[in-house]
Design an enzyme around this catalytic site. Structure first.
Site, PDB file in Angstrom:
ATOM      1  N   CYS A 167       0.815  -1.226   0.000  1.00  0.00           N
ATOM      2  CA  CYS A 167       0.000   0.000   0.000  1.00  0.00           C
ATOM      3  C   CYS A 167       0.846   1.272   0.000  1.00  0.00           C
ATOM      4  O   CYS A 167       0.315   2.360  -0.247  1.00  0.00           O
ATOM      5  CB  CYS A 167      -0.940   0.019   1.196  1.00  0.00           C
ATOM      6  SG  CYS A 167      -2.262  -1.174   1.029  1.00  0.00           S
TER       7      CYS A 167
HETATM    8  N1  COA Z   1     -20.354  -9.118   7.993  1.00  0.00           N
HETATM    9  C1  COA Z   1     -20.828  -9.280   9.231  1.00  0.00           C
HETATM   10  N2  COA Z   1     -20.049  -9.492  10.303  1.00  0.00           N
HETATM   11  C2  COA Z   1     -18.731  -9.558  10.118  1.00  0.00           C
HETATM   12  C3  COA Z   1     -18.143  -9.404   8.843  1.00  0.00           C
HETATM   13  C4  COA Z   1     -19.010  -9.170   7.742  1.00  0.00           C
HETATM   14  N3  COA Z   1     -18.562  -9.019   6.498  1.00  0.00           N
HETATM   15  N4  COA Z   1     -16.806  -9.502   8.967  1.00  0.00           N
HETATM   16  C5  COA Z   1     -16.547  -9.708  10.256  1.00  0.00           C
HETATM   17  N5  COA Z   1     -17.714  -9.760  10.962  1.00  0.00           N
HETATM   18  C6  COA Z   1     -17.865  -9.991  12.410  1.00  0.00           C
HETATM   19  C7  COA Z   1     -16.702 -10.741  13.001  1.00  0.00           C
HETATM   20  O1  COA Z   1     -16.879 -12.124  12.878  1.00  0.00           O
HETATM   21  C8  COA Z   1     -16.725 -10.293  14.442  1.00  0.00           C
HETATM   22  O2  COA Z   1     -17.726 -10.996  15.119  1.00  0.00           O
HETATM   23  P1  COA Z   1     -17.535 -11.428  16.675  1.00  0.00           P
HETATM   24  O3  COA Z   1     -17.387 -10.125  17.415  1.00  0.00           O
HETATM   25  O4  COA Z   1     -18.790 -12.149  16.975  1.00  0.00           O
HETATM   26  O5  COA Z   1     -16.287 -12.251  16.690  1.00  0.00           O
HETATM   27  C9  COA Z   1     -17.186  -8.842  14.341  1.00  0.00           C
HETATM   28  O6  COA Z   1     -17.875  -8.737  13.086  1.00  0.00           O
HETATM   29  C10 COA Z   1     -16.035  -7.863  14.384  1.00  0.00           C
HETATM   30  O7  COA Z   1     -15.015  -8.311  13.449  1.00  0.00           O
HETATM   31  P2  COA Z   1     -13.633  -7.595  13.324  1.00  0.00           P
HETATM   32  O8  COA Z   1     -12.810  -8.296  12.293  1.00  0.00           O
HETATM   33  O9  COA Z   1     -13.043  -7.409  14.689  1.00  0.00           O
HETATM   34  O10 COA Z   1     -14.099  -6.193  12.706  1.00  0.00           O
HETATM   35  P3  COA Z   1     -13.385  -4.830  12.774  1.00  0.00           P
HETATM   36  O11 COA Z   1     -14.243  -3.883  13.509  1.00  0.00           O
HETATM   37  O12 COA Z   1     -11.962  -4.953  13.188  1.00  0.00           O
HETATM   38  O13 COA Z   1     -13.403  -4.385  11.251  1.00  0.00           O
HETATM   39  C11 COA Z   1     -11.863  -4.263   9.406  1.00  0.00           C
HETATM   40  C12 COA Z   1     -12.747  -5.153  10.290  1.00  0.00           C
HETATM   41  C13 COA Z   1     -11.111  -5.159   8.455  1.00  0.00           C
HETATM   42  C14 COA Z   1     -12.749  -3.307   8.634  1.00  0.00           C
HETATM   43  C15 COA Z   1     -10.900  -3.461  10.310  1.00  0.00           C
HETATM   44  O14 COA Z   1     -10.251  -4.320  11.223  1.00  0.00           O
HETATM   45  C16 COA Z   1      -9.847  -2.721   9.532  1.00  0.00           C
HETATM   46  O15 COA Z   1     -10.138  -1.878   8.714  1.00  0.00           O
HETATM   47  N6  COA Z   1      -8.584  -2.991   9.848  1.00  0.00           N
HETATM   48  C17 COA Z   1      -7.457  -2.351   9.218  1.00  0.00           C
HETATM   49  C18 COA Z   1      -7.419  -2.797   7.810  1.00  0.00           C
HETATM   50  C19 COA Z   1      -6.245  -2.259   7.056  1.00  0.00           C
HETATM   51  O16 COA Z   1      -5.914  -1.115   7.100  1.00  0.00           O
HETATM   52  N7  COA Z   1      -5.628  -3.152   6.369  1.00  0.00           N
HETATM   53  C20 COA Z   1      -4.610  -2.807   5.483  1.00  0.00           C
HETATM   54  C21 COA Z   1      -5.011  -3.340   4.194  1.00  0.00           C
HETATM   55  S1  COA Z   1      -3.881  -2.848   2.992  1.00  0.00           S
END
Ligand code: COA
Length: 372
Positions: free
Chosen positions: A156
């Protein structure tokens, strides 16, 4: 030593979009089929059923509402879940080179240059279409550039690291007009079958033109300073590579696609980026009130709000830190450059801002610019 300047930028936006509603419907249909196909193992509790994805979760967790892709039908086919890209012969332009040409044409037009004026092409992206010849050399040929060209990959942060390289070469006098191009066909290395990340990415291509500021023909951005940093982490990883080709089968492709531990990325990258930007600003003698704009990497709306607040010491005003991820999703290295390209025309001479990207590696790159 000449000052380098960004004299043009351009964005190629793919023809097709996938809304969250379309994406979730396809994913849930895939999950239903997978669960039906594994019903016995699920009933015996040897494997866990795939839960549904939800539009509300995606918007709340990321701020993403839609994404552009090069080909949507294959991605939305529940029996496939990855794009259908036509195989091209070696005599045709490769896909990355083709979209690069479009973004470069826009950036060169803004700079008032022709392809033949360019003497450096850096193709900086988070995944390359092939090992060699470098995609950048093909692009160099297609736009009629001279000089030399090479590919680089810092995930990225590829664009900002590429800008630092190009700016340094301009300052040293080894090149006079550089193009840094970021063809990000993320749909090809994204895992559309993983509910936790299937909504994250989109395709795009961005390009920037760099020249000595004294060569600029119109309004431009002087590159006041650049700073790149890396720190090893496995929390964003893609194992695809030539040593893994024997595993290139549909059912066994998971670790050859994008993988991340999103929560850890969130927690670890935020302080890293905030500190990086604070240190860069301090070393340049800049304080928050000196900055008119932040063009941040586009991965997550909450992440950007947090970084903006840390850097400025207050909540950013509307327009001060433009987000484009609601329409484009995360476009890897191109995200901060889309924001820069689409939200910089209104700045006036003397206005300063920072382009900042961050991601796998970990890597952080920041570029302090001033409108001239
Ligand atoms: N739909 C519904 N629920 C979902 C889901 C989806 N598509 N994806 C995950 N969940 C659920 C999970 O299972 C989890 O459930 P639980 O609490 O019962 O275990 C809950 O939602 C929270 O999941 P989590 O992965 O902790 O979500 P989050 O709030 O961390 O958001 C991202 C996920 C990926 C959006 C976030 O972590 C993020 O943006 N991280 C940084 C990403 C980044 O910058 N990456 C670099 C890429 S180049």
């Amino acid at each position: 030593m000449p000052t380098a300047a960004i004299t043009g930028s351009g964005v190629f936006t793919p023809p097709e979009t996938i809304t969250n509603a379309e994406l979730v419907a396809a994913y849930n249909a895939y999950a239903d089929r997978w669960n039906a196909g594994n019903a016995d193992a699920i009933a015996a509790e040897t494997i866990v059923a795939k839960p549904y994805s939800s539009e509300d979760f995606i918007v709340a967790a990321s701020g993403i509402e839609s994404r552009y892709v090069m080909e949507k039908a294959g991605i939305l086919d529940p029996d496939r879940m990855y794009p259908r890209f036509r195989a091209r012969s070696d005599d045709e332009p490769s896909m990355m080179a083709e979209i690069a040409q479009d973004a470069i044409a826009k950036a060169l037009a803004q700079a008032g240059l022709d392809g033949s004026d360019v003497d450096l092409v850096i193709c900086a992206a988070s995944n390359l279409e092939r090992a060699y010849p470098a995609v950048a050399v093909e692009i160099q040929d297609l736009i009629g550039a001279g000089g030399f060209a090479f590919d680089m990959n810092v995930a990225c942060s590829s664009a900002t690291f590429g800008i630092q390289l190009a700016a340094d070469m301009i300052k040293s006098g080894s090149v006079r007009a550089a193009v840094v191009v970021n063809p990000e066909i993320t749909s090809g290395h994204h895992e559309w079958r993983d509910r936790d990340c299937h909504f994250i990415f989109g395709d795009v291509c961005t390009a920037t033109v760099l020249q000595p500021a004294t060569d600029a023909k119109g309004a431009h951005f002087r590159v006041l300073s650049t700073r790149c940093a890396t720190e090893f982490s496995n929390n964003i990883r893609n194992n695809a590579g030539f040593l893994r080709r024997t595993r290139d089968q549909m059912e066994d492709r998971r670790d050859m696609q994008f993988m991340q531990n999103g929560r850890k990325v969130f927690k670890e990258v935020l302080p890293l980026v905030s500190q990086h930007m604070a240190d860069h600003m301090a070393d340049e003698g800049l304080v928050a009130t000196d900055l008119k704009r932040l063009w941040l990497h586009q991965a997550n709306k909450t992440m950007n709000a947090y970084i903006g607040k840390k850097v400025l010491g207050r909540d950013p005003e509307p327009g001060e830190q433009p987000n484009i991820l609601q329409d484009y999703a995360n476009t890897s290295s191109a995200g901060s450059i889309i924001a820069f390209s689409q939200y910089s025309d209104d700045l006036v001479a003397g206005d300063k801002g920072i382009i900042c990207s961050f991601g796998a590696g970990y890597s952080v790159g920041s570029v302090v610019v001033e409108r001239a």
